[in-house]
Design a protein around this motif. Structure first.
Motif, PDB file in Angstrom:
ATOM      1  N   SER A   1      20.872 -12.338 -34.600  1.00 57.26           N
ATOM      2  CA  SER A   1      21.905 -11.450 -35.139  1.00 57.26           C
ATOM      3  C   SER A   1      21.476  -9.995 -35.032  1.00 57.26           C
ATOM      4  N   ALA A   2      21.311  -9.556 -33.824  1.00 62.44           N
ATOM      5  CA  ALA A   2      20.949  -8.166 -33.561  1.00 62.44           C
ATOM      6  C   ALA A   2      21.514  -7.776 -32.200  1.00 62.44           C
ATOM      7  N   ARG A   3      21.211  -6.570 -31.784  1.00 58.45           N
ATOM      8  CA  ARG A   3      21.669  -6.073 -30.493  1.00 58.45           C
ATOM      9  C   ARG A   3      20.467  -5.638 -29.668  1.00 58.45           C
ATOM     10  N   SER A   4      20.671  -5.551 -28.358  1.00 60.66           N
ATOM     11  CA  SER A   4      19.612  -5.131 -27.454  1.00 60.66           C
ATOM     12  C   SER A   4      20.228  -4.278 -26.351  1.00 60.66           C
ATOM     13  N   THR A   5      19.617  -3.172 -26.039  1.00 62.50           N
ATOM     14  CA  THR A   5      20.177  -2.288 -25.022  1.00 62.50           C
ATOM     15  C   THR A   5      19.973  -2.857 -23.628  1.00 62.50           C
ATOM     16  N   ARG A   6      20.683  -2.280 -22.680  1.00 56.34           N
ATOM     17  CA  ARG A   6      20.533  -2.695 -21.281  1.00 56.34           C
ATOM     18  C   ARG A   6      19.113  -2.458 -20.806  1.00 56.34           C
ATOM     19  N   LYS A   7      18.581  -1.296 -21.129  1.00 59.42           N
ATOM     20  CA  LYS A   7      17.216  -0.961 -20.719  1.00 59.42           C
ATOM     21  C   LYS A   7      16.215  -1.969 -21.282  1.00 59.42           C
ATOM     22  N   ALA A   8      16.355  -2.294 -22.563  1.00 56.35           N
ATOM     23  CA  ALA A   8      15.419  -3.231 -23.194  1.00 56.35           C
ATOM     24  C   ALA A   8      15.502  -4.605 -22.549  1.00 56.35           C
ATOM     25  N   PHE A   9      16.715  -5.066 -22.253  1.00 59.79           N
ATOM     26  CA  PHE A   9      16.847  -6.393 -21.651  1.00 59.79           C
ATOM     27  C   PHE A   9      16.219  -6.434 -20.270  1.00 59.79           C
ATOM     28  N   TRP A  10      16.535  -5.467 -19.422  1.00 60.20           N
ATOM     29  CA  TRP A  10      16.054  -5.540 -18.040  1.00 60.20           C
ATOM     30  C   TRP A  10      14.552  -5.290 -17.943  1.00 60.20           C
ATOM     31  N   ILE A  11      14.011  -4.436 -18.806  1.00 60.58           N
ATOM     32  CA  ILE A  11      12.550  -4.263 -18.819  1.00 60.58           C
ATOM     33  C   ILE A  11      11.884  -5.544 -19.315  1.00 60.58           C
ATOM     34  N   SER A  12      12.465  -6.184 -20.312  1.00 63.98           N
ATOM     35  CA  SER A  12      11.890  -7.451 -20.784  1.00 63.98           C
ATOM     36  C   SER A  12      12.032  -8.534 -19.719  1.00 63.98           C
ATOM     37  N   TYR A  13      13.107  -8.498 -18.941  1.00 64.78           N
ATOM     38  CA  TYR A  13      13.284  -9.479 -17.870  1.00 64.78           C
ATOM     39  C   TYR A  13      12.193  -9.322 -16.811  1.00 64.78           C
ATOM     40  N   VAL A  14      11.952  -8.096 -16.384  1.00 72.07           N
ATOM     41  CA  VAL A  14      10.910  -7.852 -15.375  1.00 72.07           C
ATOM     42  C   VAL A  14       9.536  -8.190 -15.951  1.00 72.07           C
ATOM     43  N   THR A  15       9.294  -7.823 -17.197  1.00 78.70           N
ATOM     44  CA  THR A  15       8.013  -8.113 -17.840  1.00 78.70           C
ATOM     45  C   THR A  15       7.762  -9.610 -17.921  1.00 78.70           C
ATOM     46  N   GLN A  16       8.756 -10.372 -18.350  1.00 75.52           N
ATOM     47  CA  GLN A  16       8.553 -11.820 -18.445  1.00 75.52           C
ATOM     48  C   GLN A  16       8.411 -12.440 -17.072  1.00 75.52           C
ATOM     49  N   PHE A  17       9.075 -11.894 -16.059  1.00 74.95           N
ATOM     50  CA  PHE A  17       8.934 -12.422 -14.702  1.00 74.95           C
ATOM     51  C   PHE A  17       7.502 -12.244 -14.199  1.00 74.95           C
ATOM     52  N   VAL A  18       6.959 -11.044 -14.389  1.00 73.72           N
ATOM     53  CA  VAL A  18       5.590 -10.770 -13.947  1.00 73.72           C
ATOM     54  C   VAL A  18       4.587 -11.610 -14.739  1.00 73.72           C
ATOM     55  N   MET A  19       4.771 -11.684 -16.061  1.00 72.42           N
ATOM     56  CA  MET A  19       3.844 -12.459 -16.882  1.00 72.42           C
ATOM     57  C   MET A  19       3.928 -13.948 -16.545  1.00 72.42           C
ATOM     58  N   SER A  20       5.125 -14.457 -16.299  1.00 70.78           N
ATOM     59  CA  SER A  20       5.281 -15.865 -15.930  1.00 70.78           C
ATOM     60  C   SER A  20       4.612 -16.151 -14.594  1.00 70.78           C
ATOM     61  N   PHE A  21       4.760 -15.229 -13.653  1.00 68.09           N
ATOM     62  CA  PHE A  21       4.122 -15.399 -12.350  1.00 68.09           C
ATOM     63  C   PHE A  21       2.607 -15.432 -12.486  1.00 68.09           C
ATOM     64  N   LEU A  22       2.063 -14.526 -13.291  1.00 69.84           N
ATOM     65  CA  LEU A  22       0.607 -14.499 -13.488  1.00 69.84           C
ATOM     66  C   LEU A  22       0.107 -15.753 -14.191  1.00 69.84           C
ATOM     67  N   ILE A  23       0.838 -16.218 -15.187  1.00 69.57           N
ATOM     68  CA  ILE A  23       0.434 -17.430 -15.901  1.00 69.57           C
ATOM     69  C   ILE A  23       0.466 -18.628 -14.962  1.00 69.57           C
ATOM     70  N   LEU A  24       1.516 -18.732 -14.147  1.00 70.27           N
ATOM     71  CA  LEU A  24       1.601 -19.847 -13.204  1.00 70.27           C
ATOM     72  C   LEU A  24       0.498 -19.777 -12.151  1.00 70.27           C
ATOM     73  N   CYS A  25       0.118 -18.569 -11.735  1.00 65.78           N
ATOM     74  CA  CYS A  25      -1.000 -18.429 -10.790  1.00 65.78           C
ATOM     75  C   CYS A  25      -2.305 -18.904 -11.420  1.00 65.78           C
ATOM     76  N   VAL A  26      -2.524 -18.549 -12.677  1.00 67.04           N
ATOM     77  CA  VAL A  26      -3.742 -18.988 -13.366  1.00 67.04           C
ATOM     78  C   VAL A  26      -3.741 -20.507 -13.521  1.00 67.04           C
ATOM     79  N   MET A  27      -2.594 -21.064 -13.878  1.00 66.32           N
ATOM     80  CA  MET A  27      -2.512 -22.517 -14.029  1.00 66.32           C
ATOM     81  C   MET A  27      -2.767 -23.223 -12.698  1.00 66.32           C
TER      82      MET A  27
END
Length: 163
Positions: A38-64
């Motif tokens: 029950s909150a809001r999120s700006t466009r900037k916050a969403f897309w930066i979080s999207y790129v951040t999670q993509f990079v972090m997921s890629f790094l985690i999968l590489c380590v695994m």
């Protein structure tokens, strides 16, 4: 008013109540507030979080994958069953922690997506369109839309009062 024509006047950005979150606040939103619906999120916050999670997921999968490869190269046989049997408790624990971290990051992105839909005055239930063919196109269009600059029924932004 100025005596200059409008094209010679100094530019003044329009005033807006939309917050501009820092990277730290966006990062905090991924890890600490994945279930704050029950909150809001700006466009900037969403897309930066999207790129951040993509990079972090890629790094985690590489380590695994690297952990699994060390098991492959350390065993004399190339069968996966032998690799899994030779993995010790510490390796299983690392894999488990990395899987939990990966799922938590994905849940953080889900929270951001719901808050982003709230920001354009849509319900988070619209995300169910992801499960029908070509429904993801509608979701991407909704996530790209600009912020509705009026109060919505889902609350306010997460980091309005924090600096």
């Amino acid at each position: 008013m100025s005596d200059k024509p409008y094209y010679e006047q100094e530019y003044h950005a329009p005033k807006s109540d939309i917050p501009d979150p820092s990277f730290g606040q966006i990062f905090k939103g991924i890890f600490l507030y994945p279930f704050t619906w029950s909150a809001r999120s700006t466009r900037k916050a969403f897309w930066i979080s999207y790129v951040t999670q993509f990079v972090m997921s890629f790094l985690i999968l590489c380590v695994m994958f690297a952990i699994l490869l060390t098991g492959v190269y350390s065993s004399s046989e190339q069968e996966w069953t032998m690799v899994i049997q030779r993995m010790n408790f510490f390796t299983w624990l690392i894999e488990l922690v990395l899987w939990i971290l990966l799922i938590w990051i994905k849940l953080g992105l889900l929270g951001y997506a719901v808050r982003r839909l709230h920001d354009i005055d849509c319900s988070g239930w619209w995300l169910w369109l992801m499960f029908i063919p070509f429904g993801w196109i509608i979701i991407v269009v909704l996530l790209i839309l600009p912020t509705v600059e009026r109060p919505v029924k889902w609350g306010t932004y997460l980091f309005v009062n924090s600096n």
